[in-house]
Motif scaffolding. Structure first.
Motif, PDB file in Angstrom:
ATOM      1  N   CYS A 102      30.791  22.374 -14.953  1.00  0.00           N
ATOM      2  CA  CYS A 102      30.968  20.966 -15.332  1.00  0.00           C
ATOM      3  C   CYS A 102      31.325  20.107 -14.123  1.00  0.00           C
ATOM      4  O   CYS A 102      31.161  18.891 -14.149  1.00  0.00           O
ATOM      5  CB  CYS A 102      32.038  20.833 -16.424  1.00  0.00           C
ATOM      6  SG  CYS A 102      33.738  20.950 -15.826  1.00  0.00           S
ATOM      7  N   CYS A 105      36.368  20.325 -14.100  1.00  0.00           N
ATOM      8  CA  CYS A 105      37.586  21.043 -14.495  1.00  0.00           C
ATOM      9  C   CYS A 105      38.242  21.700 -13.279  1.00  0.00           C
ATOM     10  O   CYS A 105      37.666  21.792 -12.191  1.00  0.00           O
ATOM     11  CB  CYS A 105      37.267  22.075 -15.582  1.00  0.00           C
ATOM     12  SG  CYS A 105      36.439  23.551 -14.985  1.00  0.00           S
ATOM     13  N   CYS A 108      36.273  24.703 -11.894  1.00  0.00           N
ATOM     14  CA  CYS A 108      35.070  24.353 -11.127  1.00  0.00           C
ATOM     15  C   CYS A 108      35.431  23.950  -9.694  1.00  0.00           C
ATOM     16  O   CYS A 108      34.633  24.138  -8.778  1.00  0.00           O
ATOM     17  CB  CYS A 108      34.309  23.220 -11.804  1.00  0.00           C
ATOM     18  SG  CYS A 108      33.183  23.805 -13.083  1.00  0.00           S
ATOM     19  N   CYS A 116      33.947  28.260 -15.342  1.00  0.00           N
ATOM     20  CA  CYS A 116      34.240  26.869 -15.682  1.00  0.00           C
ATOM     21  C   CYS A 116      35.084  26.958 -16.947  1.00  0.00           C
ATOM     22  O   CYS A 116      34.911  27.888 -17.740  1.00  0.00           O
ATOM     23  CB  CYS A 116      32.911  26.157 -15.924  1.00  0.00           C
ATOM     24  SG  CYS A 116      33.023  24.568 -16.757  1.00  0.00           S
ATOM     25  N   LEU A 117      35.988  26.016 -17.154  1.00  0.00           N
ATOM     26  CA  LEU A 117      36.828  26.091 -18.354  1.00  0.00           C
ATOM     27  C   LEU A 117      35.990  26.064 -19.633  1.00  0.00           C
ATOM     28  O   LEU A 117      36.443  26.480 -20.681  1.00  0.00           O
ATOM     29  CB  LEU A 117      37.863  24.962 -18.350  1.00  0.00           C
ATOM     30  CG  LEU A 117      39.114  25.266 -17.515  1.00  0.00           C
ATOM     31  CD1 LEU A 117      39.960  24.018 -17.309  1.00  0.00           C
ATOM     32  CD2 LEU A 117      39.951  26.380 -18.151  1.00  0.00           C
TER      33      LEU A 117
HETATM   34 ZN   LIG Z   1      34.153  23.229 -15.177  1.00  0.00          ZN
END
Ligand SMILES: [Zn+2]
Ligand SMILES: NC(=O)c1ccc[n+]([C@@H]2O[C@H](COP(=O)([O-])OP(=O)(O)OC[C@H]3O[C@@H](n4cnc5c(N)ncnc54)[C@H](O)[C@@H]3O)[C@@H](O)[C@H]2O)c1
Ligand SMILES: [Zn+2]
Length: 376
Positions: A102, A105, A108, A116-117
């Motif tokens: 994304c 986050c 990232c 990534c979350l």
């Molecule tokens: Zn992320």
């Protein structure tokens, strides 16, 4: 003009351990932050195979009785975009990424992970919140494998799961960068950081292992030993950069002994995912060597490292998607391919239509193919 629901064909898994079936499905327009892709090509990876063949791996699908559109390696053209999509436009060429990035986050922006979350396996099965799906069969929800579902003429993907690439690249060739090449090459170059003059061995010479071999070669490794129980892999292994090929089943001694005689390995790559191979690869290292685990293994597989070994400098690394930050890395690998510096065409040994997907997986299982590509 607003996008409409599309009817198309897709390969669906109804239950783990059963063959894919070809189905007529519908694909809704993309919603906020989503993109609908017209797939051009998709590759058959052993990771799809594990679920189709019903292997008990550490990753569980949790389908809850729902069918799922399979496939996670592929490339296509943006057909329509949902609100708030900013990184691509209709007509752009993209490679789908089975791990989201994304770029907003905390994970990232962390330099040591490509997670990534939003990358939990469960969250990629659905679109939006409240367990929605954009794909349906007779009105019933169809889940999305890794959020990509590349075995479909059209797929809806979150914007965070596509890498925009140059339109100069032939999508029917570079689609394999979406999993095999991205994973294998990055495991050697970005994660292990193979050094010039090193001694490397790669267990399992499928598309992932051969991409790791190519990474080792381009990083300047002096010896690259390909290890596979299928002798037919020797010629392609040498073409991709192996200096030696070893078949453990006909070696006449243990593979650990063989590697001990040449002083042990700086880097061992497991591109299979089996306990015996993990043990052999770890025990073939020199005192400070690194084991890179890529293969998706049977549930409960382990690497046991003693503190004394770790104090000597031994390392064990897990290479989920090669630990690459996929959006930029995939774009870079495509550019490298275009400039002739990433010779990966030899990995694609078979090209089929979507209707022949089950035969494609049978051939992968029997070791007769490297990468089979579906052309839509
Ligand atoms: Zn992320
Ligand atoms: N870590 C990741 O992010 C990631 C990404 C993609 C794939 N994978 C995994 O990587 C592995 C390889 O995928 P692939 O598509 O290249 O598979 P593949 O089936 O094309 O290749 C596997 C190779 O291993 C060889 N092999 C099997 N058992 C062996 C043994 N005991 N000793 C030596 N060689 C043996 C086979 O002959 C074959 O050549 C799979 O486990 C897949 O799930 C992991
Ligand atoms: Zn894969």
């Amino acid at each position: 003009m607003s996008a409409k629901t599309i009817s198309c064909r897709a390969a669906v898994l109804w239950k783990e351990g059963t063959p894919l079936t070809l189905e007529n499905i519908t694909v809704d327009p993309p919603q906020t932050g989503e993109v609908r892709i017209r797939m051009v090509a998709a590759g058959l990876c052993a990771s799809d195979g594990h679920f189709i063949w019903g292997l008990d791996t550490d990753i569980q699908l949790e389908l809850e009785g729902n069918p799922i559109v399979f496939g996670h390696e592929g490339a296509g053209i943006v057909e329509s975009i949902g609100p708030e999509v900013t990184s691509v436009e209709v007509g752009d060429h993209v490679i789908l990424m089975w791990l989201p990035q994304c770029n907003r986050c905390e994970w990232c922006s962390h330099p040591n992970t490509n997670l990534c979350l939003s990358s939990s396996f469960e969250s990629t099965l659905y679109h939006g919140n409240n367990k929605q799906t954009r794909m349906k069969i007779n009105g019933k929800p169809l889940l999305s494998f890794t959020g990509t579902s590349t075995f479909s003429e059209y797929s809806v993907v979150k914007e965070t799961q596509i890498a925009k690439i140059t339109s100069k690249a032939d999508l029917k060739s570079v689609c394999i960068i979406g999993c095999a090449v991205g994973t294998g090459y990055a495991s050697a170059v970005n994660l292990a950081k193979v050094h010039s003059g090193s001694k490397c061995a790669v267990w399992g010479l499928g598309a992932i292992g051969l991409s790791a071999v190519l990474g080792c070669k381009q990083a300047g490794a002096k010896q690259i030993i390909g290890v596979d129980i299928n002798d037919n892999k020797e010629s392609i292994a040498r073409e991709f950069g192996c200096t030696h090929f070893v078949n453990p089943s006909t070696l006449g001694k243990s593979i650990e002994e063989y590697f001990k005689e040449i002083g042990g390995l700086d880097y061992a790559f497991d591109c299979i995912g089996n306990q015996q191979v993990l043990d052999s690869a770890y025990n073939s290292l020199n005192l400070w060597g690194s084991l890179v685990v890529i293969g998706l293994g049977a549930r409960g597989n382990k690497v046991v490292a003693s503190v004394a070994e770790l104090l000597n400098g031994r390392k064990v690394m897990g290479a989920y998607y090669g630990n690459q930050k996929p959006r930029k890395n995939i774009e870079n690998l495509v550019d490298k391919y275009i400039s002739g510096d990433l010779p990966i065409d030899g990995l694609i040994t078979h090209r089929i239509r979507l209707d022949d997907i089950s035969e494609g997986f049978d051939k992968l299982k029997s070791g007769k193919t490297i990468r089979t590509i579906i052309e839509f």
